[in-house]
Design an enzyme around this catalytic site. Structure first.
Site, PDB file in Angstrom:
ATOM      1  N   GLU A 164      79.865  -0.675 115.832  1.00 35.07           N
ATOM      2  CA  GLU A 164      78.726  -0.662 116.147  1.00 35.07           C
ATOM      3  C   GLU A 164      78.119  -2.371 116.319  1.00 35.07           C
ATOM      4  O   GLU A 164      78.920  -3.337 114.878  1.00 35.07           O
ATOM      5  CB  GLU A 164      77.056  -0.207 115.666  1.00 35.07           C
ATOM      6  CG  GLU A 164      76.160   0.027 116.181  1.00 35.07           C
ATOM      7  CD  GLU A 164      75.073  -1.103 115.442  1.00 35.07           C
ATOM      8  OE1 GLU A 164      73.964  -1.489 115.619  1.00 35.07           O
ATOM      9  OE2 GLU A 164      75.533  -1.802 114.545  1.00 35.07           O
TER      10      GLU A 164
ATOM     11  N   CYS B 285      75.311  -8.335 113.307  1.00 42.68           N
ATOM     12  CA  CYS B 285      75.116  -8.804 115.031  1.00 42.68           C
ATOM     13  C   CYS B 285      74.782 -10.431 115.328  1.00 42.68           C
ATOM     14  O   CYS B 285      75.050 -10.678 116.396  1.00 42.68           O
ATOM     15  CB  CYS B 285      74.665  -7.697 115.156  1.00 42.68           C
ATOM     16  SG  CYS B 285      73.202  -7.958 114.735  1.00 42.68           S
TER      17      CYS B 285
ATOM     18  N   ARG C 271      72.947  -0.575 121.612  1.00 43.65           N
ATOM     19  CA  ARG C 271      73.630  -0.676 120.910  1.00 43.65           C
ATOM     20  C   ARG C 271      75.245  -0.794 121.571  1.00 43.65           C
ATOM     21  O   ARG C 271      74.937   0.576 121.696  1.00 43.65           O
ATOM     22  CB  ARG C 271      73.414  -0.846 119.647  1.00 43.65           C
ATOM     23  CG  ARG C 271      72.516  -0.963 118.487  1.00 43.65           C
ATOM     24  CD  ARG C 271      73.018  -2.724 117.980  1.00 43.65           C
ATOM     25  NE  ARG C 271      71.575  -3.352 117.042  1.00 43.65           N
ATOM     26  CZ  ARG C 271      70.401  -4.234 117.890  1.00 43.65           C
ATOM     27  NH1 ARG C 271      70.165  -3.993 119.297  1.00 43.65           N
ATOM     28  NH2 ARG C 271      70.013  -4.444 116.920  1.00 43.65           N
TER      29      ARG C 271
ATOM     30  N   ARG D 286      66.377   0.195 120.913  1.00 44.51           N
ATOM     31  CA  ARG D 286      67.471  -0.765 119.682  1.00 44.51           C
ATOM     32  C   ARG D 286      68.733  -0.001 121.002  1.00 44.51           C
ATOM     33  O   ARG D 286      69.461   0.775 120.108  1.00 44.51           O
ATOM     34  CB  ARG D 286      67.161   0.374 118.800  1.00 44.51           C
ATOM     35  CG  ARG D 286      67.805  -0.231 117.625  1.00 44.51           C
ATOM     36  CD  ARG D 286      67.848   0.170 116.194  1.00 44.51           C
ATOM     37  NE  ARG D 286      68.694  -0.536 115.514  1.00 44.51           N
ATOM     38  CZ  ARG D 286      68.086  -1.763 114.521  1.00 44.51           C
ATOM     39  NH1 ARG D 286      66.929  -2.423 115.469  1.00 44.51           N
ATOM     40  NH2 ARG D 286      68.546  -2.409 113.701  1.00 44.51           N
TER      41      ARG D 286
END
Length: 269
Positions: free
Chosen positions: A115, A74, A161, A159
Site C-alpha cells: 500500500e 509514503c 491509496r 483516503r
C-alpha cells in the site's frame, strides 16, 4: 491457516484486516517507538518476532509465511511531502522499497500486498511505479495495482491509496485476480459524530500538522457538527479508518492522530 508478516506495520491496520479474514500474523516490523507501543497494546505477536528496523531483519529468523503485507513509507512519494521518491534521504525512507525487495527475494512469499499513496502512480512521470513493477516481476511475481478509496468500502473518508497485489509464479490461477468492486456507503460523518455534519464523506486523515481552520482549503480535521465547528479526535479517527471503538491508543493525542493519519483503512484492505 494462512499466515502473513506485517512490515512497516504502523498500528496494525493490515494485521487487523487479515486477522478478520482468518489469517495469522507470525512477525511484524515497525521502527516508530510510539506506533510500536500502540501495536503491542492491540495485537498479539510471537515472542521475539516484532522487529524494529527492516534493514536489520535477518530473514533466516523469520518463520515460514504466505503473504507479505507492507504499507511502505509514503512520504517520499506524497503530494504533502517532498516527492523525492527513491532519492528521499531522511531516515533513508526512499530506499525502504529496496529493503522490502530484499525480504521478498530472501523469503519468497506466495503473495504480496502493498500500500502507498495515490501519487506513487505519477511520481517521476511513472518511472517509480515502473521500477517497482519490473523489480517485482524480476522476482517472479505478477503485478496488479489499483487506487482504492476508503469510501469505496463503507468508510466515511476519501483516503485514496494505491494497493499493489502480486502472486508468486507458481501460485495457481494467479492471473485470475481481480480487485473487488466498491460497495455502497451506509456509514457517514453524521454517524461518526452522532449528530448532523456538513460533510457526508470526511477528509483524508493526515499524518500531522496544525489545524488550518474550517474555511482553509487545507482543512482536514475541522467539521461543522450540529451547527458548531468541531475538531476531529482519535475517537472519530478510529471509526473513519475502520478500527474498533475499543482499539487502544496509549499515547498522547497528537501521536494518536499522527498514527491514524499513517494507518491503512481496514475495510479497504
Amino acid at each position: 491457516m494462512t499466515t502473513f508478516i506485517d512490515l512497516f506495520a504502523g498500528i496494525g491496520g493490515f494485521h487487523l484486516a487479515l486477522s478478520r479474514a482468518g489469517a495469522k500474523c507470525v512477525a511484524a516490523c515497525e521502527i516508530d517507538k510510539w506506533a510500536r507501543q500502540t501495536y503491542l497494546a492491540n495485537h498479539d505477536l510471537p515472542a521475539g518476532l516484532f522487529f524494529k528496523d527492516i534493514a536489520k531483519i535477518d530473514t533466516s529468523l523469520l518463520p515460514s509465511y504466505d503473504i507479505l503485507c507492507a504499507g511502505f513509507p509514503c512520504q517520499p512519494f506524497s503530494q504533502a511531502g517532498y516527492k523525492k521518491g527513491f532519492h528521499e534521504a531522511k531516515d533513508n525512507r526512499g530506499n525502504m522499497f529496496f529493503e522490502l525487495l530484499r525480504i521478498i527475494k530472501e523469503t519468497k512469499p506466495k503473495a504480496l500486498f502493498l500500500e502507498n499513496v495515490r501519487h506513487l502512480i505519477k511520481h517521476d512521470e511513472g518511472r517509480t511505479l515502473a521500477t517497482i513493477k519490473s523489480s517485482l516481476e524480476a522476482e517472479g511475481y505478477s503485478f496488479n495495482y489499483k487506487v482504492v478509496k476508503a469510501s469505496d468500502f463503507d468508510l466515511p473518508q476519501h483516503r485514496p491509496r494505491v494497493f499493489i497485489v502480486g502472486f508468486r509464479e507458481d501460485v495457481i490461477n494467479r492471473e485470475g485476480f481481480e480487485f473487488p468492486q466498491p460497495i455502497p456507503n451506509t456509514l457517514f460523518m453524521s454517524d461518526i459524530f452522532g449528530a448532523p455534519c456538513n460533510k457526508s464523506i470526511g477528509y483524508t486523515l493526515r499524518v500531522g500538522g496544525k489545524s488550518s481552520g474550517i474555511m482553509d482549503r487545507r482543512n482536514w480535521d475541522m467539521y461543522i457538527v450540529n451547527g458548531e465547528v468541531r475538531k476531529l479526535t482519535p475517537k472519530e479517527g478510529l471509526a473513519m479508518n475502520g478500527l474498533p471503538p475499543d482499539f487502544q491508543m496509549p499515547v498522547l493525542q497528537t501521536q494518536a492522530m499522527k498514527q491514524l493519519g499513517n494507518s491503512v483503512a481496514v475495510n479497504a484492505v
